[in-house]
Design a protein around this motif. Structure first.
Motif, PDB file in Angstrom:
ATOM      1  N   ILE A  82     -24.591  26.306 -60.787  1.00  0.00           N
ATOM      2  CA  ILE A  82     -24.649  27.574 -61.517  1.00  0.00           C
ATOM      3  C   ILE A  82     -24.664  27.334 -63.024  1.00  0.00           C
ATOM      4  CG2 ILE A  82     -23.445  29.750 -61.956  1.00  0.00           C
ATOM      5  CD1 ILE A  82     -22.407  29.611 -59.095  1.00  0.00           C
ATOM      6  N   ASN A  83     -25.753  27.779 -63.646  1.00  0.00           N
ATOM      7  CA  ASN A  83     -25.849  27.683 -65.104  1.00  0.00           C
ATOM      8  C   ASN A  83     -25.447  29.027 -65.727  1.00  0.00           C
ATOM      9  OD1 ASN A  83     -28.096  29.399 -64.830  1.00  0.00           O
ATOM     10  ND2 ASN A  83     -29.529  27.667 -64.823  1.00  0.00           N
ATOM     11  N   ALA A  84     -25.528  29.102 -67.055  1.00  0.00           N
ATOM     12  CA  ALA A  84     -25.061  30.306 -67.748  1.00  0.00           C
ATOM     13  C   ALA A  84     -25.842  31.546 -67.344  1.00  0.00           C
ATOM     14  CB  ALA A  84     -25.145  30.093 -69.259  1.00  0.00           C
ATOM     15  N   LEU A 109     -15.694  36.083 -60.793  1.00  0.00           N
ATOM     16  CA  LEU A 109     -15.167  36.326 -59.445  1.00  0.00           C
ATOM     17  C   LEU A 109     -14.062  35.335 -59.114  1.00  0.00           C
ATOM     18  CD1 LEU A 109     -15.466  38.015 -56.837  1.00  0.00           C
ATOM     19  CD2 LEU A 109     -17.087  36.317 -56.028  1.00  0.00           C
ATOM     20  N   THR A 110     -14.217  34.103 -59.590  1.00  0.00           N
ATOM     21  CA  THR A 110     -13.209  33.086 -59.322  1.00  0.00           C
ATOM     22  C   THR A 110     -12.107  33.056 -60.374  1.00  0.00           C
ATOM     23  OG1 THR A 110     -14.261  31.315 -60.595  1.00  0.00           O
ATOM     24  CG2 THR A 110     -15.029  31.642 -58.348  1.00  0.00           C
ATOM     25  N   GLY A 111     -12.388  33.613 -61.543  1.00  0.00           N
ATOM     26  CA  GLY A 111     -11.408  33.584 -62.613  1.00  0.00           C
ATOM     27  C   GLY A 111     -11.359  32.279 -63.371  1.00  0.00           C
ATOM     28  N   VAL A 112     -12.291  31.355 -63.087  1.00  0.00           N
ATOM     29  CA  VAL A 112     -12.291  30.068 -63.766  1.00  0.00           C
ATOM     30  C   VAL A 112     -12.883  30.222 -65.162  1.00  0.00           C
ATOM     31  CG1 VAL A 112     -13.187  27.724 -63.750  1.00  0.00           C
ATOM     32  CG2 VAL A 112     -12.453  28.772 -61.626  1.00  0.00           C
ATOM     33  N   GLY A 113     -12.102  29.927 -66.173  1.00  0.00           N
ATOM     34  CA  GLY A 113     -12.603  29.935 -67.536  1.00  0.00           C
ATOM     35  C   GLY A 113     -12.737  31.301 -68.163  1.00  0.00           C
ATOM     36  N   GLY A 114     -12.288  32.341 -67.487  1.00  0.00           N
ATOM     37  CA  GLY A 114     -12.420  33.679 -68.048  1.00  0.00           C
ATOM     38  C   GLY A 114     -11.701  34.704 -67.182  1.00  0.00           C
ATOM     39  N   PRO A 115     -11.809  35.966 -67.535  1.00  0.00           N
ATOM     40  CA  PRO A 115     -11.137  37.014 -66.762  1.00  0.00           C
ATOM     41  C   PRO A 115     -11.702  37.114 -65.351  1.00  0.00           C
ATOM     42  CG  PRO A 115     -12.681  37.969 -68.313  1.00  0.00           C
ATOM     43  CD  PRO A 115     -12.575  36.517 -68.665  1.00  0.00           C
ATOM     44  N   ALA A 163     -17.119  31.571 -66.922  1.00  0.00           N
ATOM     45  CA  ALA A 163     -16.349  31.948 -65.741  1.00  0.00           C
ATOM     46  C   ALA A 163     -17.285  31.895 -64.546  1.00  0.00           C
ATOM     47  CB  ALA A 163     -15.771  33.347 -65.908  1.00  0.00           C
ATOM     48  N   LEU A 164     -17.193  30.844 -63.755  1.00  0.00           N
ATOM     49  CA  LEU A 164     -18.105  30.618 -62.647  1.00  0.00           C
ATOM     50  C   LEU A 164     -18.166  31.851 -61.749  1.00  0.00           C
ATOM     51  CD1 LEU A 164     -19.889  28.606 -61.081  1.00  0.00           C
ATOM     52  CD2 LEU A 164     -17.854  27.920 -59.835  1.00  0.00           C
ATOM     53  N   GLY A 165     -19.378  32.261 -61.426  1.00  0.00           N
ATOM     54  CA  GLY A 165     -19.519  33.435 -60.574  1.00  0.00           C
ATOM     55  C   GLY A 165     -19.244  34.712 -61.336  1.00  0.00           C
TER      56      GLY A 165
END
Length: 256
Positions: free
Chosen positions: A26-28, A82-88, A77-79
């Motif tokens: 997954i890219n930006a 949805l996963t919450g990784v790196g962001g809300p 934030a990957l997805g």
């Protein structure tokens, strides 16, 4: 063709990763498209369930695309969150069925674990390679793994980077069903149809209540008043459900 395909069939939204040559990393741009898909699913009352799948047999998703090195957005934030990784984190209100095959690694594994139902092809290999390659990020995948797998099974995967096949994943309750690759999408659709046959408001209220108090003590969960459940008591679907039962017929849900 877009790297993220989004379509709606009846009450089912289909989200598909379509970058098979890059193992659906997954890219930006994909991240933003996924965010828009999750937002539309939450916003659209005619969508009652979503299916997330991926093109190609080699991989469902190997996580974030790190090929750009330093140019990769540092807080992606990957997805789409949805996963919450790196962001809300975005909370998906509707049920999510995920169909996985081949490599399901790192952030791709975490994206799958956001599902309410997981259907896996026999070729599936789940893995957390972060410690092997020294990429820890916010380690969201590890927090989910330790909650969704037996303690030592999760830790063994985290510490060694070893992969888990579909058969073991089924045995540990990580996935709901394992099928041959050619039956994967059909099986995911069958799960979605089973969910659609129930009242959408009741399903959404149940998901909200169960997950909203998942990490709380039982006495707190039992004493909690859940607004979606209370609102459902006065809905048209609640009345329709009672009428259909009394008339011994299949209910015709309207989602209101």
């Amino acid at each position: 063709m877009s790297d993220i395909e989004f379509s709606i069939e009846g009450h089912v939204a289909h989200v598909r990763l379509n970058r098979p040559k890059a193992l659906n990393a997954i890219n930006a741009g994909m991240d933003q498209a996924l965010l828009e898909a999750w937002q539309e699913i939450n916003r659209n009352p005619d969508i009652w369930v979503a299916i997330l799948s991926a093109e190609g047999e080699r991989a469902f998703c190997v996580g974030a695309d790190v090929s750009g090195g330093a140019e990769r957005p540092s807080r992606m934030a990957l997805g789409g969150g949805l996963t919450g990784v790196g962001g809300p984190m975005v909370t998906l209100k509707k049920p999510l069925v995920v169909a996985v095959q081949g490599y399901v690694l790192g952030g791709g594994f975490e994206l799958a674990m956001c599902a309410d139902v997981i259907v896996a092809a026999t070729t599936t290999q789940f893995g957390l390679p972060e410690t092997k390659v020294g990429i820890m990020g916010e380690a969201g995948i590890m927090h989910r793994a330790i909650r969704q797998l037996p303690h030592r099974v999760a830790l063994a995967m985290i510490l060694t980077g070893d992969r888990m096949g579909a058969k073991d994943a089924l045995g540990y309750g990580l996935v709901n069903e394992v099928v041959e690759q050619e039956a994967l999408l059909e099986t995911a659709a069958r799960w979605a149809e089973k969910i659609v046959s129930a009242s959408p408001l009741a399903v959404q209220a149940a998901k909200d209540a169960v997950l909203g108090r998942l990490d709380w003590p039982l006495d707190v969960a039992l004493a909690t008043r859940f607004e979606p459940i209370e609102a459902y008591a006065y809905s048209e679907d609640r009345i329709e459900g009672r009428k259909a039962f009394a008339e011994k017929r299949k209910p015709e849900w309207r989602g209101r």
